[in-house]
Design a protein around this motif. Structure first.
Motif, short mmCIF file in Angstrom:
data_model
loop_
_atom_site.label_atom_id
_atom_site.label_comp_id
_atom_site.label_asym_id
_atom_site.label_seq_id
_atom_site.Cartn_x
_atom_site.Cartn_y
_atom_site.Cartn_z
N LEU A 172 0.98 16.42 5.92
CA LEU A 172 0.49 15.93 4.63
C LEU A 172 1.59 15.20 3.84
CD1 LEU A 172 -2.21 16.15 3.09
CD2 LEU A 172 -1.21 18.08 1.85
N ASN A 173 1.21 14.06 3.29
CA ASN A 173 2.13 13.33 2.41
C ASN A 173 2.42 14.12 1.14
OD1 ASN A 173 2.48 10.99 3.92
ND2 ASN A 173 0.75 9.93 2.97
N GLY A 174 3.44 13.70 0.43
CA GLY A 174 3.74 14.31 -0.86
C GLY A 174 4.21 13.25 -1.83
N ASN B 296 -12.60 -2.31 1.84
CA ASN B 296 -13.80 -1.58 2.22
C ASN B 296 -13.52 -0.11 2.50
OD1 ASN B 296 -15.65 -3.61 1.94
ND2 ASN B 296 -15.24 -4.43 3.98
N GLN B 297 -12.32 0.13 3.07
CA GLN B 297 -11.91 1.51 3.36
C GLN B 297 -12.14 2.44 2.17
OE1 GLN B 297 -7.66 1.91 4.05
NE2 GLN B 297 -7.72 4.08 3.58
N LYS B 298 -11.96 1.90 0.98
CA LYS B 298 -11.98 2.74 -0.22
C LYS B 298 -13.39 3.07 -0.72
CE LYS B 298 -7.49 2.82 -0.30
NZ LYS B 298 -6.72 4.06 -0.10
N THR C 150 0.17 11.74 12.04
CA THR C 150 -0.54 11.02 11.00
C THR C 150 -0.38 11.82 9.71
OG1 THR C 150 -2.78 10.71 10.23
CG2 THR C 150 -2.55 11.71 12.31
N VAL C 151 -0.91 11.31 8.59
CA VAL C 151 -0.44 11.78 7.29
C VAL C 151 -1.28 12.88 6.62
CG1 VAL C 151 1.00 9.79 6.78
CG2 VAL C 151 -1.43 9.67 6.32
N SER C 152 -2.20 13.48 7.36
CA SER C 152 -2.85 14.70 6.89
C SER C 152 -3.45 15.41 8.11
CB SER C 152 -3.95 14.40 5.87
OG SER C 152 -5.05 13.77 6.49
N GLY D 26 0.82 -1.21 0.00
CA GLY D 26 0.00 0.00 0.00
C GLY D 26 0.85 1.26 0.00
N GLY D 27 0.18 2.38 0.31
CA GLY D 27 0.83 3.70 0.25
C GLY D 27 2.02 3.86 1.18
N LEU D 28 2.04 3.09 2.27
CA LEU D 28 3.20 3.17 3.17
C LEU D 28 4.50 2.93 2.42
CD1 LEU D 28 4.78 3.09 5.88
CD2 LEU D 28 3.99 0.74 6.17
N GLY E 181 -6.20 1.28 -6.93
CA GLY E 181 -5.97 1.20 -5.49
C GLY E 181 -6.28 -0.17 -4.96
N ARG E 182 -6.08 -0.30 -3.65
CA ARG E 182 -6.44 -1.56 -3.00
C ARG E 182 -7.94 -1.77 -3.09
NH1 ARG E 182 -5.78 -0.87 2.54
NH2 ARG E 182 -5.19 1.31 2.30
N TYR E 183 -8.37 -3.02 -3.26
CA TYR E 183 -9.79 -3.33 -3.19
C TYR E 183 -10.13 -3.65 -1.73
CZ TYR E 183 -9.80 -3.70 -8.33
OH TYR E 183 -9.69 -3.45 -9.67
N ILE F 266 1.39 7.21 11.93
CA ILE F 266 0.26 6.32 11.71
C ILE F 266 -0.26 6.55 10.29
CG2 ILE F 266 -2.06 5.67 12.47
CD1 ILE F 266 -1.38 7.04 15.16
N HIS F 267 -0.18 5.52 9.46
CA HIS F 267 -0.67 5.62 8.09
C HIS F 267 -2.09 5.10 7.97
CE1 HIS F 267 3.34 6.62 6.36
NE2 HIS F 267 3.73 5.99 7.45
N ASN F 268 -2.56 4.41 8.97
CA ASN F 268 -3.89 3.83 8.91
C ASN F 268 -4.28 3.33 10.31
OD1 ASN F 268 -6.20 2.24 8.28
ND2 ASN F 268 -5.43 2.04 6.18
N MET F 269 -5.44 3.78 10.81
CA MET F 269 -5.87 3.36 12.15
C MET F 269 -6.52 1.98 12.16
SD MET F 269 -5.04 5.53 14.45
CE MET F 269 -5.94 4.69 15.75
N PHE G 176 -12.83 6.33 4.82
CA PHE G 176 -11.85 7.16 5.54
C PHE G 176 -10.57 7.11 4.73
CE2 PHE G 176 -10.95 2.94 7.13
CZ PHE G 176 -9.57 2.90 7.31
N GLU G 177 -9.76 8.14 4.82
CA GLU G 177 -8.53 8.19 4.04
C GLU G 177 -7.46 9.01 4.77
OE1 GLU G 177 -6.49 6.51 1.89
OE2 GLU G 177 -8.38 6.37 0.78
N PRO G 178 -6.51 8.32 5.39
CA PRO G 178 -5.45 9.02 6.14
C PRO G 178 -4.79 10.12 5.29
CG PRO G 178 -5.35 6.69 6.60
CD PRO G 178 -6.40 6.86 5.55
N CYS G 179 -4.38 9.78 4.10
CA CYS G 179 -3.96 10.82 3.17
C CYS G 179 -4.46 10.49 1.78
CB CYS G 179 -2.44 11.01 3.15
SG CYS G 179 -2.01 12.29 1.96
N GLY G 180 -4.02 9.36 1.24
CA GLY G 180 -4.36 9.01 -0.13
C GLY G 180 -3.32 9.60 -1.06
N LEU G 181 -2.78 8.77 -1.92
CA LEU G 181 -1.79 9.26 -2.89
C LEU G 181 -2.41 9.36 -4.28
CD1 LEU G 181 1.28 7.16 -1.67
CD2 LEU G 181 0.64 9.47 -1.04
C1 GLC Z 1 -2.13 4.18 3.94
C2 GLC Z 1 -3.37 5.06 3.92
C3 GLC Z 1 -3.27 6.13 2.84
C4 GLC Z 1 -1.94 6.87 2.94
C5 GLC Z 1 -0.78 5.88 2.92
C6 GLC Z 1 0.58 6.54 3.06
O1 GLC Z 1 -2.12 3.36 2.82
O2 GLC Z 1 -4.53 4.30 3.75
O3 GLC Z 1 -4.31 7.07 2.98
O4 GLC Z 1 -1.80 7.77 1.86
O5 GLC Z 1 -0.93 4.96 3.97
O6 GLC Z 1 0.69 7.33 4.20
#
Ligand code: GLC
Length: 473
Positions: free
Chosen positions: A240-242, A298-300, A207-209, A17-19, A294-296, A161-164, A372-377
């Protein structure tokens, strides 16, 4: 400043994932700002690196809960960052990254290995930056077993924390691996909880946002850890991620015919031709291409796509493409839709880097209706490629997508507030119709989206300032 970044996945060596992307971008960005960066990550079977490029750093024996196991450390110089692969044949030589019965044991071993491995570095780092539940036990193990030692005494620890949702939640049986008397610090609802431990014991947390930072303090988004997060509220920030310009930029992208705003239509056409050819879509290039990458999970918010797709197909002339993997229910659904609507719908199950870049370039609209979306890329990448995102106003999506305002003409995408399939469907229709009927306005939104700056540099600078508040100076 010397920082050791600890992550259970890192692109291009491992990724679920995004991590993994952030674990690649952030250390790279910080290294460019003259931070001395080391990354610790497990040496998985997936990380196929030329053995001759690795140098052997050392070996340690980890003892935990009556088990004794050896770990080897290999260093690899990668784009200004020193990556240290932690090798353990038993725990990491497997097909998947997670999802095994002994995950607690595996990542506790990794955690000890990181703390032990610090001694093999030329200098003890000032800061250990850990990520997500897999590394959550590190501050606890540090406090119990390493803090007293002189060489370790000044080490500070911060956690991202990238995801709770993913917490590393295990039977209390696993506490034996912590080599210490039973403790309530790592217990949450009668189970061992790695994420909770990291939140409780790290010096600072982020966290990322900014929006997600506030959301997780509430019952709805805290996934039962809102209490402990509120307790640590003063040490919790949102950064915020970049995204990295060398990886995601239509002007430089090595997978596509390059373009910028002035010739974005030609760029999109070239990418569409490739994708439509390969996946046998109708060659109606002038029509709108709507995608999901993206990942399939439920979060999405995929149920909103699932329940509206056929209406969207019947009441518009848009074409659709879905790229991702995960929940078999969705994998199957997109497969069935592709068979039922040949030429209109395409899908690819799995992760395919080239195709992802081609799709960002080819598409006009990008769907991300997350619950929910911690940040989303994905939404940041799509904007950069001139594909306008339709998002739910939550977390990082809210912080990055400026919704189209018909009175001012401002906007970089479209958004809706409630978790409602109808609201989602309305927004997607609105976007498809706007592109068809108001090409001038559409152009202006594409320009605004492509000009947005959500860069790796910005993110790295923000983390550097944050680090300074932790170690001072
Ligand atoms: C997780 C989150 C996503 C975030 C990514 C990187 O995958 O779900 O929202 O962008 O981590 O921090």
């Amino acid at each position: 400043m010397k920082v050791a970044f600890v992550t259970s996945e890192m692109f291009p060596f491992s990724k679920t994932g995004g991590l993994a992307d952030i674990a690649y971008f952030l250390p790279k960005g910080l290294a460019k700002l003259n931070t001395d960066m080391t990354v610790f990550t497990p040496y998985y079977r997936t990380a196929r690196i030329d053995f001759n490029l690795l140098s052997f750093l050392g070996k340690k024996t980890i003892r935990m809960g009556g088990i004794e196991t050896d770990v080897n450390y290999f260093t690899y110089d990668f784009e200004g960052v020193k990556v240290i692969f932690v090798q353990n044949m038993h725990y990491f030589e497997r097909d998947r990254l997670y999802g095994y019965n002994d995950d607690a044991e595996r990542f506790t071993c990794f955690s000890y290995a990181v703390l032990e491995g610090l001694e093999l570095l030329d200098h003890m780092p000032d800061l250990l930056h850990i990520n997500d539940w897999q590394t959550g036990m590190i501050p606890y193990l540090y406090e119990k077993h390493y803090k007293g030692k002189f060489t370790y005494s000044k080490l500070r620890i911060t956690m991202t924390i990238h995801n709770m949702e993913y917490q590393g939640n295990f039977d209390t049986y696993v506490a034996r691996f912590f080599n210490h008397d039973f403790d309530y610090e790592y217990i949450h609802f009668d189970r061992v909880n790695f994420l909770k431990t990291g939140i409780l014991k790290s010096d600072k947390i982020n966290t990322v946002s900014p929006s997600y930072r506030n959301e997780i303090l509430s019952l709805d988004y805290g996934f039962s850890l809102d209490g402990i997060l509120n307790y640590r509220k003063n040490d919790l920030v949102g950064i915020l991620n970049g995204i990295d310009d060398e990886t995601f930029n239509p002007e430089k992208d090595k997978f596509i015919e390059n373009y910028n705003f002035s010739n974005y239509k030609a760029g999109k056409l070239a990418a569409k031709k490739k994708v439509y050819d390969a996946f046998h879509l109708d060659k109606t290039y002038e029509k709108t291409l709507v995608i999901y990458i993206g990942r399939y999970a439920n979060q999405k918010g995929l149920w909103m796509i699932q329940n509206s797709l056929e209406d969207l197909i019947h009441h518009s002339d848009a074409q659709f493409f879905f790229l991702g993997s995960g929940d078999p229910n969705y994998e199957n659904f997109f497969k069935v839709m592709t068979e039922k609507y040949p030429g209109r719908v395409g899908n690819y199950i799995g992760f395919n880097e080239r195709l992802a870049h081609e799709l960002y370039a080819a598409s006009d609209i990008f769907l991300m209706p997350s619950e929910f979306e911690p940040c989303g890329l994905g939404q940041m990448i799509s904007m950069k490629y001139g594909s306008l995102p339709v998002v739910r106003e939550t977390g990082g999506l809210k912080d990055t997508v400026l919704p189209y305002n018909q009175y001012t003409g401002e906007g970089t995408g479209f958004s809706f507030k409630n978790l409602s399939m109808i609201d989602f469907k309305d927004k997607v229709f609105e976007a498809i119709m706007l592109k068809k009927n108001n090409p001038k306005i559409w152009d202006s939104l594409v320009r605004q989206a492509m000009e947005k700056d959500y860069s790796m540099e910005k993110m790295a600078k923000a983390y550097l300032e944050f680090y300074k508040t932790i170690i001072g100076g």
